[in-house]
Design a protein around this motif. Structure first.
Motif, mmCIF file in Angstrom:
data_model
loop_
_atom_site.group_PDB
_atom_site.id
_atom_site.type_symbol
_atom_site.label_atom_id
_atom_site.label_comp_id
_atom_site.label_asym_id
_atom_site.label_seq_id
_atom_site.Cartn_x
_atom_site.Cartn_y
_atom_site.Cartn_z
ATOM 1 N N ALA A 1 0.804 -1.157 0.000
ATOM 2 C CA ALA A 1 0.167 -0.054 -0.078
ATOM 3 C C ALA A 1 0.777 1.529 -0.033
ATOM 4 C CB ALA A 1 -0.765 0.169 1.343
ATOM 5 N N LYS A 2 2.002 1.262 0.452
ATOM 6 C CA LYS A 2 2.839 2.289 0.681
ATOM 7 C C LYS A 2 3.424 2.618 -0.744
ATOM 8 C CE LYS A 2 4.537 1.695 5.258
ATOM 9 N NZ LYS A 2 5.456 1.312 6.152
ATOM 10 N N ILE A 3 3.048 1.537 -1.615
ATOM 11 C CA ILE A 3 3.708 2.040 -3.062
ATOM 12 C C ILE A 3 2.552 2.151 -3.972
ATOM 13 C CG2 ILE A 3 4.792 1.128 -5.220
ATOM 14 C CD1 ILE A 3 6.284 -0.914 -3.327
ATOM 15 N N THR A 4 1.408 1.538 -3.723
ATOM 16 C CA THR A 4 0.144 1.816 -4.145
ATOM 17 C C THR A 4 -0.612 2.751 -4.012
ATOM 18 O OG1 THR A 4 -0.021 -0.496 -4.141
ATOM 19 C CG2 THR A 4 -2.181 0.765 -4.704
ATOM 20 N N TRP A 5 -0.699 3.586 -2.861
ATOM 21 C CA TRP A 5 -1.638 4.862 -2.558
ATOM 22 C C TRP A 5 -1.031 5.987 -3.130
ATOM 23 C CZ3 TRP A 5 -1.345 9.490 -0.781
ATOM 24 C CH2 TRP A 5 -2.413 10.019 -0.450
ATOM 25 N N PRO A 6 0.356 5.988 -3.360
ATOM 26 C CA PRO A 6 1.010 7.392 -4.136
ATOM 27 C C PRO A 6 0.346 7.438 -5.681
ATOM 28 C CG PRO A 6 2.497 6.719 -2.599
ATOM 29 C CD PRO A 6 1.432 5.677 -2.490
ATOM 30 N N MET A 7 0.725 6.172 -6.166
ATOM 31 C CA MET A 7 0.143 6.132 -7.628
ATOM 32 C C MET A 7 -1.103 6.359 -7.713
ATOM 33 S SD MET A 7 2.576 2.942 -9.186
ATOM 34 C CE MET A 7 1.942 1.621 -8.034
ATOM 35 N N TRP A 8 -1.949 5.591 -7.151
ATOM 36 C CA TRP A 8 -3.433 5.721 -7.244
ATOM 37 C C TRP A 8 -3.820 6.958 -7.104
ATOM 38 C CZ3 TRP A 8 -7.279 2.070 -4.168
ATOM 39 C CH2 TRP A 8 -8.482 2.097 -4.654
ATOM 40 N N PHE A 9 -3.449 7.853 -5.936
ATOM 41 C CA PHE A 9 -3.865 8.952 -5.820
ATOM 42 C C PHE A 9 -3.238 10.006 -6.562
ATOM 43 C CE2 PHE A 9 -3.263 13.247 -3.376
ATOM 44 C CZ PHE A 9 -4.355 13.455 -2.787
ATOM 45 N N TYR A 10 -2.185 9.949 -7.169
ATOM 46 C CA TYR A 10 -1.633 10.622 -8.336
ATOM 47 C C TYR A 10 -2.623 10.711 -9.540
ATOM 48 C CZ TYR A 10 1.025 12.926 -11.792
ATOM 49 O OH TYR A 10 1.589 13.662 -13.101
ATOM 50 N N VAL A 11 -3.094 9.273 -9.628
ATOM 51 C CA VAL A 11 -3.923 9.272 -11.017
ATOM 52 C C VAL A 11 -5.261 9.847 -10.543
ATOM 53 C CG1 VAL A 11 -5.159 7.500 -12.181
ATOM 54 C CG2 VAL A 11 -2.843 7.020 -11.717
ATOM 55 N N ALA A 12 -5.865 9.830 -9.477
ATOM 56 C CA ALA A 12 -7.149 10.052 -9.155
ATOM 57 C C ALA A 12 -6.985 12.001 -9.007
ATOM 58 C CB ALA A 12 -7.495 9.659 -7.589
ATOM 59 N N VAL A 13 -6.117 12.148 -8.806
ATOM 60 C CA VAL A 13 -5.766 13.741 -8.776
ATOM 61 C C VAL A 13 -5.739 14.232 -10.212
ATOM 62 C CG1 VAL A 13 -4.542 15.633 -7.939
ATOM 63 C CG2 VAL A 13 -5.271 13.996 -6.207
ATOM 64 N N THR A 14 -4.909 13.826 -10.813
ATOM 65 C CA THR A 14 -4.501 14.497 -12.282
ATOM 66 C C THR A 14 -5.461 14.132 -13.230
ATOM 67 O OG1 THR A 14 -3.247 12.330 -12.755
ATOM 68 C CG2 THR A 14 -2.066 14.283 -11.991
ATOM 69 N N GLY A 15 -6.402 13.023 -12.966
ATOM 70 C CA GLY A 15 -7.623 12.712 -13.990
ATOM 71 C C GLY A 15 -8.488 13.997 -13.988
ATOM 72 N N PRO A 16 -9.056 14.823 -12.883
ATOM 73 C CA PRO A 16 -9.660 15.803 -13.019
ATOM 74 C C PRO A 16 -8.942 17.110 -13.661
ATOM 75 C CG PRO A 16 -10.287 14.893 -11.038
ATOM 76 C CD PRO A 16 -9.062 14.154 -11.479
ATOM 77 N N ILE A 17 -7.652 17.233 -13.441
ATOM 78 C CA ILE A 17 -6.847 18.334 -14.082
ATOM 79 C C ILE A 17 -6.757 18.088 -15.477
ATOM 80 C CG2 ILE A 17 -4.255 19.028 -14.291
ATOM 81 C CD1 ILE A 17 -4.187 18.272 -11.141
ATOM 82 N N VAL A 18 -6.399 16.786 -16.001
ATOM 83 C CA VAL A 18 -6.623 16.664 -17.360
ATOM 84 C C VAL A 18 -7.916 16.922 -17.997
ATOM 85 C CG1 VAL A 18 -6.734 14.799 -19.238
ATOM 86 C CG2 VAL A 18 -4.873 14.734 -17.463
ATOM 87 N N TYR A 19 -9.145 16.588 -17.097
ATOM 88 C CA TYR A 19 -10.341 16.924 -17.818
ATOM 89 C C TYR A 19 -10.417 18.483 -17.697
ATOM 90 C CZ TYR A 19 -15.087 18.344 -17.690
ATOM 91 O OH TYR A 19 -16.712 18.847 -18.197
ATOM 92 N N LEU A 20 -10.323 18.997 -16.902
ATOM 93 C CA LEU A 20 -10.169 20.512 -16.916
ATOM 94 C C LEU A 20 -9.603 21.359 -18.198
ATOM 95 C CD1 LEU A 20 -10.362 21.540 -12.974
ATOM 96 C CD2 LEU A 20 -12.297 21.290 -14.484
ATOM 97 N N MET A 21 -8.462 20.634 -18.196
ATOM 98 C CA MET A 21 -7.295 21.221 -19.404
ATOM 99 C C MET A 21 -7.873 21.112 -20.671
ATOM 100 S SD MET A 21 -3.558 20.753 -17.899
ATOM 101 C CE MET A 21 -2.764 22.027 -18.968
ATOM 102 N N ILE A 22 -8.484 19.733 -21.009
ATOM 103 C CA ILE A 22 -8.895 19.660 -22.304
ATOM 104 C C ILE A 22 -10.368 19.666 -22.692
ATOM 105 C CG2 ILE A 22 -9.777 17.124 -21.702
ATOM 106 C CD1 ILE A 22 -7.714 17.863 -24.678
ATOM 107 N N SER A 23 -11.188 20.146 -21.660
ATOM 108 C CA SER A 23 -12.582 20.194 -21.948
ATOM 109 C C SER A 23 -13.114 21.315 -22.727
ATOM 110 C CB SER A 23 -13.176 20.203 -20.459
ATOM 111 O OG SER A 23 -12.761 21.297 -19.719
ATOM 112 N N GLN A 24 -12.106 22.481 -22.590
ATOM 113 C CA GLN A 24 -12.278 23.581 -23.537
ATOM 114 C C GLN A 24 -12.080 23.028 -24.973
ATOM 115 O OE1 GLN A 24 -9.116 26.404 -23.320
ATOM 116 N NE2 GLN A 24 -7.829 24.686 -22.337
ATOM 117 N N TYR A 25 -11.743 22.150 -25.412
ATOM 118 C CA TYR A 25 -11.806 21.703 -26.845
ATOM 119 C C TYR A 25 -12.612 20.497 -27.214
ATOM 120 C CZ TYR A 25 -7.338 23.992 -26.249
ATOM 121 O OH TYR A 25 -6.206 24.939 -25.934
ATOM 122 N N HIS A 26 -13.684 20.146 -26.368
ATOM 123 C CA HIS A 26 -14.431 19.192 -26.548
ATOM 124 C C HIS A 26 -15.553 19.688 -27.531
ATOM 125 C CE1 HIS A 26 -14.196 16.796 -22.628
ATOM 126 N NE2 HIS A 26 -13.284 16.284 -23.594
#
Length: 192
Positions: free
Chosen positions: A167-192
């Protein structure tokens, strides 16, 4: 919630690696297919749903970490199972979004599927930032899936020391993916 599994490492490895491979192949193949179907709504709404799901998973991951550190293991287990179930829902809506909406290109202001040199120039440095965040998000999303499944397996088989270690390896990876997902959406959504 007393969900436990009988320990069978050989079967677990086979199932986890097989499932991870199937998900990777499905996402990779289905990313290149767009179905021209009138859903009666804008399919890009699914991208917003994905961002919301990822945001909720981020909060659940923080709550899961806090409850584990406090020794509230029953609450921790429920929170983490909710995060896993939401991640499965995310995967389904992610595939649906790409099947019905196709791909969106960062900087494609005229939405013709081609990013011209002028559009690239207009997007500027934000394009590089977007691709860095997207690239690391995609890489860690693929890598983290088997880690998430093995972490859950170790917890469900009662192997708490091994669960904590992975979990010490998994948690940071999973958290990064979960946080960057909305960031990617906010950045790309203007081009939808």
């Amino acid at each position: 919630m007393n969900l436990t599994l009988e320990k069978n490492d050989r079967l677990a490895k086979w199932l986890i690696y097989s499932f991870s491979a199937v998900v990777f192949i499905a996402v990779t193949v289905l990313e290149r297919i767009t179905l021209d179907v009138d859903l009666g709504f804008n399919p890009h709404i699914l991208a917003m749903v994905n961002a919301i799901i990822n945001s909720i998973v981020s909060v659940l991951l923080i709550a899961g970490l806090i409850t584990a550190k406090r020794g509230a293991y029953d609450a921790h287990r429920k929170i983490m199972m909710a995060a896993i179930l939401l991640s499965v829902l995310f995967l389904l809506t992610y595939i649906a979004h790409h099947l019905f909406a196709g791909s969106t290109w960062y900087g494609d202001t005229d939405k013709n599927g081609i990013v011209s040199e002028a559009e690239k120039a207009a997007a500027g440095a934000s394009r590089t930032i977007y691709f860095f965040i997207l690239g690391t998000h995609i890489l860690l999303a693929g890598v983290s899936l088997p880690f998430i499944l093995f972490t859950a397996y170790r917890a469900l088989t009662g192997e708490n020391a091994r669960h904590r270690k992975i979990a010490k390896i998994t948690w940071p990876m999973w958290f990064y993916v979960a946080v960057t997902g909305p960031i990617v959406y906010l950045m790309i959504s203007q081009y939808h």
